[in-house]
Design a protein around this motif. Sequence first.
Motif, short mmCIF file in Angstrom:
data_model
loop_
_atom_site.label_atom_id
_atom_site.label_comp_id
_atom_site.label_asym_id
_atom_site.label_seq_id
_atom_site.Cartn_x
_atom_site.Cartn_y
_atom_site.Cartn_z
N GLU A 127 41.06 44.50 43.02
CA GLU A 127 42.40 44.16 42.51
C GLU A 127 43.04 43.07 43.37
N ILE A 128 42.90 43.21 44.68
CA ILE A 128 43.46 42.21 45.60
C ILE A 128 42.80 40.86 45.37
N PHE A 129 41.49 40.87 45.18
CA PHE A 129 40.74 39.64 44.94
C PHE A 129 41.20 38.96 43.65
N LEU A 130 41.30 39.71 42.56
CA LEU A 130 41.71 39.12 41.28
C LEU A 130 43.15 38.63 41.33
N GLY A 131 44.02 39.37 42.03
CA GLY A 131 45.40 38.93 42.17
C GLY A 131 45.50 37.63 42.96
N TRP A 132 44.64 37.49 43.96
CA TRP A 132 44.61 36.28 44.78
C TRP A 132 44.18 35.07 43.96
N LEU A 133 43.30 35.30 42.98
CA LEU A 133 42.76 34.20 42.19
C LEU A 133 43.67 33.75 41.05
N LYS A 134 44.72 34.52 40.75
CA LYS A 134 45.55 34.21 39.58
C LYS A 134 46.12 32.80 39.61
N LYS A 135 46.48 32.31 40.78
CA LYS A 135 47.08 30.99 40.89
C LYS A 135 46.06 29.92 41.31
N LYS A 136 44.78 30.30 41.35
CA LYS A 136 43.74 29.35 41.71
C LYS A 136 43.10 28.83 40.41
N TYR A 144 34.28 34.61 39.81
CA TYR A 144 35.01 35.86 39.59
C TYR A 144 34.53 36.59 38.34
N SER A 145 33.28 36.36 37.95
CA SER A 145 32.69 37.10 36.84
C SER A 145 32.49 38.56 37.24
N PRO A 146 32.44 39.50 36.26
CA PRO A 146 32.23 40.91 36.60
C PRO A 146 30.99 41.13 37.45
N GLU A 147 29.92 40.39 37.14
CA GLU A 147 28.68 40.55 37.90
C GLU A 147 28.86 40.11 39.35
N GLN A 148 29.62 39.04 39.55
CA GLN A 148 29.86 38.54 40.91
C GLN A 148 30.77 39.50 41.67
N ILE A 149 31.84 39.98 41.04
CA ILE A 149 32.78 40.87 41.71
C ILE A 149 32.11 42.16 42.14
N GLU A 150 31.13 42.60 41.34
CA GLU A 150 30.44 43.85 41.66
C GLU A 150 29.63 43.73 42.95
N LYS A 151 29.37 42.49 43.38
CA LYS A 151 28.62 42.27 44.61
C LYS A 151 29.49 42.42 45.86
N MET A 152 30.78 42.65 45.67
CA MET A 152 31.65 42.82 46.83
C MET A 152 31.14 43.97 47.69
N THR A 153 31.07 43.75 48.98
CA THR A 153 30.44 44.71 49.89
C THR A 153 31.35 45.04 51.06
N LEU A 303 32.82 39.03 49.95
CA LEU A 303 32.21 38.54 48.72
C LEU A 303 31.82 37.10 48.97
N THR A 304 30.53 36.78 48.84
CA THR A 304 30.07 35.41 49.08
C THR A 304 29.54 34.79 47.80
N TYR A 305 29.55 33.46 47.79
CA TYR A 305 29.15 32.72 46.58
C TYR A 305 28.52 31.40 47.02
N LYS A 306 27.37 31.09 46.47
CA LYS A 306 26.69 29.84 46.78
C LYS A 306 26.99 28.84 45.68
N GLY A 307 27.61 27.70 46.06
CA GLY A 307 27.96 26.67 45.08
C GLY A 307 26.73 26.13 44.38
N PHE A 316 35.11 35.27 50.12
CA PHE A 316 36.39 35.99 50.10
C PHE A 316 36.24 37.15 51.06
N ALA A 317 37.25 37.39 51.89
CA ALA A 317 37.22 38.52 52.82
C ALA A 317 38.54 39.25 52.76
N CYS A 318 38.46 40.56 52.84
CA CYS A 318 39.65 41.41 52.77
C CYS A 318 39.57 42.45 53.88
N ASN A 319 40.62 42.53 54.68
CA ASN A 319 40.69 43.53 55.75
C ASN A 319 40.58 44.92 55.12
#
Length: 358
Positions: A127-136, A144-153, A303-307, A316-319
């Motif tokens: 939720e924090i990640f998606l909220g952060w992306l709203k203005k990006k 931020y696809s569902p498959e990518q978000i599911e990789k959050m570790t 959550l990491t992503y290779k361009g 993306f990192a969250c405490n």
Amino acid sequence: MAAVTWKCPNCGGGLTFDPDSQKFECEYCLSQFGKEELERIAPDEGEEQRDTAVGPEDGAGEGEASGFAPVLYMCPSCGAEIVTDETTAATFCFYCHNPVVLKGRLDGAYKPDFVLPFAVEKEKAKEIFLGWLKKKRYVPADFYSPEQIEKMTGVYFPYWLYSCQVDGRMEAEATKLRVWDTGDMRYTETQKYDVSRQGQMKVEHVTRNALKKADKQLVEGVMPFDLKEMKPFSMAFLSGFMAEKRDMEKQEFRQEIETEVKAFAADSLRSSVGPYNNVSIRSQSAQLQNPRWNYALLPVWTLTYKGKKDGKIYYFACNGQTGKICGKLPVDSMKLWIFFLEIFLPLLAVLLVAGYLI
């Protein structure tokens, strides 16, 4: 060295630590256990299975020469091979998805003093990640696809914590000016004072990342943590998360931290001086007493992503305790181009019409 899993006493399913309830939970029968209860049930801290594969602890391997030293373990749940590098201390089996803690990685000198358990659960981190992306607006959709978000570790990163007491002293000369006018004359009164300041200051938990391969912006950008919530280390807290062991020693940070602490003490003494017009420091000193180092594992959702075009790694990192975020985002050039056309074409049309009418 052993691979370890915590089994549910009721059904045999794998146990993971739940940040929301602060208990250990079975995803199959939904049983929950407190840390003390789990230790009574499983005093040996989990079910072990010895690995027989070659790793850096057993001798050199081809991977070591290339900078990656792979180590193989047998999953205690399904027997599948688990491949890790030499700093990984907790992971998952990619076949049965059970959490696995690599027990020998955190034994002896590498056993942490403290662990700060996750307090932000994965769904909240999403939720924090998606909220952060709203203005990006210009982030690629697959970031931020569902498959990518599911990789959050959830990852426990290793940190060194430095504490001490500082005995500081400062001698200075201070000047205070008073200016006033009488008729056509301006008078200036200069008063000089000898200023002496001394005191003791307690410094707690100056924090440094202790993992070379970790992105410095990622592991330091989510700081600070509330370290008052740390608990004595138990490997059970790692179940259900990734964890890394340190590969940097405190000697690498000693000089840097001591300089930082002394400078902070000097600034604190200087700021305690009253409202003078000028302060000239004659001498100052800071003696560090009772230095203490602690080794702790602190929680971060990553959550990491290779361009796809530039091959760079974005993240993306969250405490995992406070929810503080940081990140480095990729940019979708096509979205930027579309935005440019949306602005430029209407403006061009207006200018053309205005020129025609004129």
